[in-house]
Design a protein around this motif. Sequence first.
Motif, PDB file in Angstrom:
ATOM      1  N   LEU A   1     -29.790   6.926  27.978  1.00  0.00           N
ATOM      2  CA  LEU A   1     -28.721   6.028  28.416  1.00  0.00           C
ATOM      3  C   LEU A   1     -27.599   6.094  27.401  1.00  0.00           C
ATOM      4  O   LEU A   1     -27.795   5.763  26.224  1.00  0.00           O
ATOM      5  N   ASN A   2     -26.433   6.535  27.856  1.00  0.00           N
ATOM      6  CA  ASN A   2     -25.266   6.658  26.987  1.00  0.00           C
ATOM      7  C   ASN A   2     -24.473   5.363  26.969  1.00  0.00           C
ATOM      8  O   ASN A   2     -24.119   4.822  28.018  1.00  0.00           O
ATOM      9  N   LEU A   3     -24.204   4.866  25.780  1.00  0.00           N
ATOM     10  CA  LEU A   3     -23.330   3.719  25.581  1.00  0.00           C
ATOM     11  C   LEU A   3     -22.103   4.222  24.836  1.00  0.00           C
ATOM     12  O   LEU A   3     -22.213   4.719  23.708  1.00  0.00           O
TER      13      LEU A   3
ATOM     14  N   LEU B   1     -21.323   2.946  30.487  1.00  0.00           N
ATOM     15  CA  LEU B   1     -22.783   2.877  30.607  1.00  0.00           C
ATOM     16  C   LEU B   1     -23.200   3.991  31.559  1.00  0.00           C
ATOM     17  O   LEU B   1     -22.954   3.911  32.764  1.00  0.00           O
TER      18      LEU B   1
ATOM     19  N   THR C   1     -25.275  11.778  19.601  1.00  0.00           N
ATOM     20  CA  THR C   1     -24.127  10.932  19.329  1.00  0.00           C
ATOM     21  C   THR C   1     -22.943  11.818  18.977  1.00  0.00           C
ATOM     22  O   THR C   1     -23.124  12.957  18.527  1.00  0.00           O
TER      23      THR C   1
ATOM     24  N   THR D   1     -26.402   7.957  22.479  1.00  0.00           N
ATOM     25  CA  THR D   1     -27.366   8.070  23.569  1.00  0.00           C
ATOM     26  C   THR D   1     -28.783   8.125  23.018  1.00  0.00           C
ATOM     27  O   THR D   1     -29.229   9.163  22.528  1.00  0.00           O
TER      28      THR D   1
ATOM     29  N   THR E   1     -13.352   9.026  22.992  1.00  0.00           N
ATOM     30  CA  THR E   1     -14.615   8.386  23.332  1.00  0.00           C
ATOM     31  C   THR E   1     -15.620   8.551  22.205  1.00  0.00           C
ATOM     32  O   THR E   1     -15.867   9.673  21.750  1.00  0.00           O
TER      33      THR E   1
ATOM     34  N   SER F   1     -14.527  -2.874  36.995  1.00  0.00           N
ATOM     35  CA  SER F   1     -15.553  -1.860  36.754  1.00  0.00           C
ATOM     36  C   SER F   1     -15.385  -0.763  37.798  1.00  0.00           C
ATOM     37  O   SER F   1     -14.918  -1.007  38.913  1.00  0.00           O
TER      38      SER F   1
ATOM     39  N   GLY G   1     -19.622   7.765  21.447  1.00  0.00           N
ATOM     40  CA  GLY G   1     -20.819   7.434  22.221  1.00  0.00           C
ATOM     41  C   GLY G   1     -22.105   7.639  21.457  1.00  0.00           C
ATOM     42  O   GLY G   1     -22.178   8.442  20.514  1.00  0.00           O
TER      43      GLY G   1
ATOM     44  N   VAL H   1     -15.650   0.337  28.246  1.00  0.00           N
ATOM     45  CA  VAL H   1     -17.022   0.601  27.809  1.00  0.00           C
ATOM     46  C   VAL H   1     -17.731   1.411  28.890  1.00  0.00           C
ATOM     47  O   VAL H   1     -17.639   1.089  30.077  1.00  0.00           O
TER      48      VAL H   1
ATOM     49  N   LYS I   1     -17.860   2.465  34.284  1.00  0.00           N
ATOM     50  CA  LYS I   1     -16.968   2.092  33.200  1.00  0.00           C
ATOM     51  C   LYS I   1     -16.553   0.636  33.396  1.00  0.00           C
ATOM     52  O   LYS I   1     -16.144   0.240  34.486  1.00  0.00           O
TER      53      LYS I   1
ATOM     54  N   GLU J   1     -23.833  13.254  33.199  1.00  0.00           N
ATOM     55  CA  GLU J   1     -23.859  11.816  32.967  1.00  0.00           C
ATOM     56  C   GLU J   1     -23.199  11.101  34.140  1.00  0.00           C
ATOM     57  O   GLU J   1     -22.101  11.489  34.566  1.00  0.00           O
TER      58      GLU J   1
END
Length: 251
Positions: free
Chosen positions: A240-242, A197, A58, A30, A26, A123, A28, A195, A186, A182
């Motif tokens: 917000l984590n991407l 969120l 990150t 944030t 992963t 999702s 990420g 991905v 997904k 978190e």
Amino acid sequence: MKNLTFLALALFLSSNIFAQQGLEITAGFTPGLSFILNDEDLAEGQALNIQPTFAFQTGLTIGYNFSERIGVATGIGVAALGQNYTTDYDNTSADDQIKYDRKITYVRVPLLLRVGGDPTAPSSAFFRFGPHFDFLSSAIGRNYGSANNPRDDSRNYRDINKFLSSDKAEIYKNFVLGLTVEVGGKIRINDQMGVLLLFHLETSLTNPEGDDVARYAGFPTSGSILEPERGAAWNLMVGLNLGFQYTLSFN
């Protein structure tokens, strides 16, 4: 016959479990808001008004999935936290208010438990939490003065020396234990990729400030050379984590 049935069922279940295992990589990023909270600072009122402060974390994690829903992950990343301050005195214009900040950067090693939903759905829910271990990389404080009387009084808290001593002052601790939570979802791209969120919340569990912070850090509050009293502080960040995930399946 019953024993053979149980054996066949056990083999079937175990084969499905191992088929769903895999390594999960992963990456990420944030962005969010950071706070360094301290009771003495909050009590200062107009002398030290806390302002919204941009922060981010990150990194890259590698996880092992015990099943299609549960796994653990660790890795390495960077967390850039801090706090902006300004004076807020009555009958004083904005151009005469003094601005300060603290910018603290850590190398971060997380250890997270992840719980996911149905991996075959377009999702699904996704949740992960656990401790993170922060190792101090840099710590800078600045007094910018005011718009009408600007200045740049910068202090590197890692290199500052104690007065009349060759020892380094401990302004910020070299190690801080924290907690990350978190929660979100997904989005499935295919069997291997997805991905994330996620709403991100983190806090320090140990005091990030050292014993010498009030005496030497140049804080406009919280003690003096003669009376350096300051309570514990807490790092706090919301964001917000991407993330992007890639799963290497063992089957």
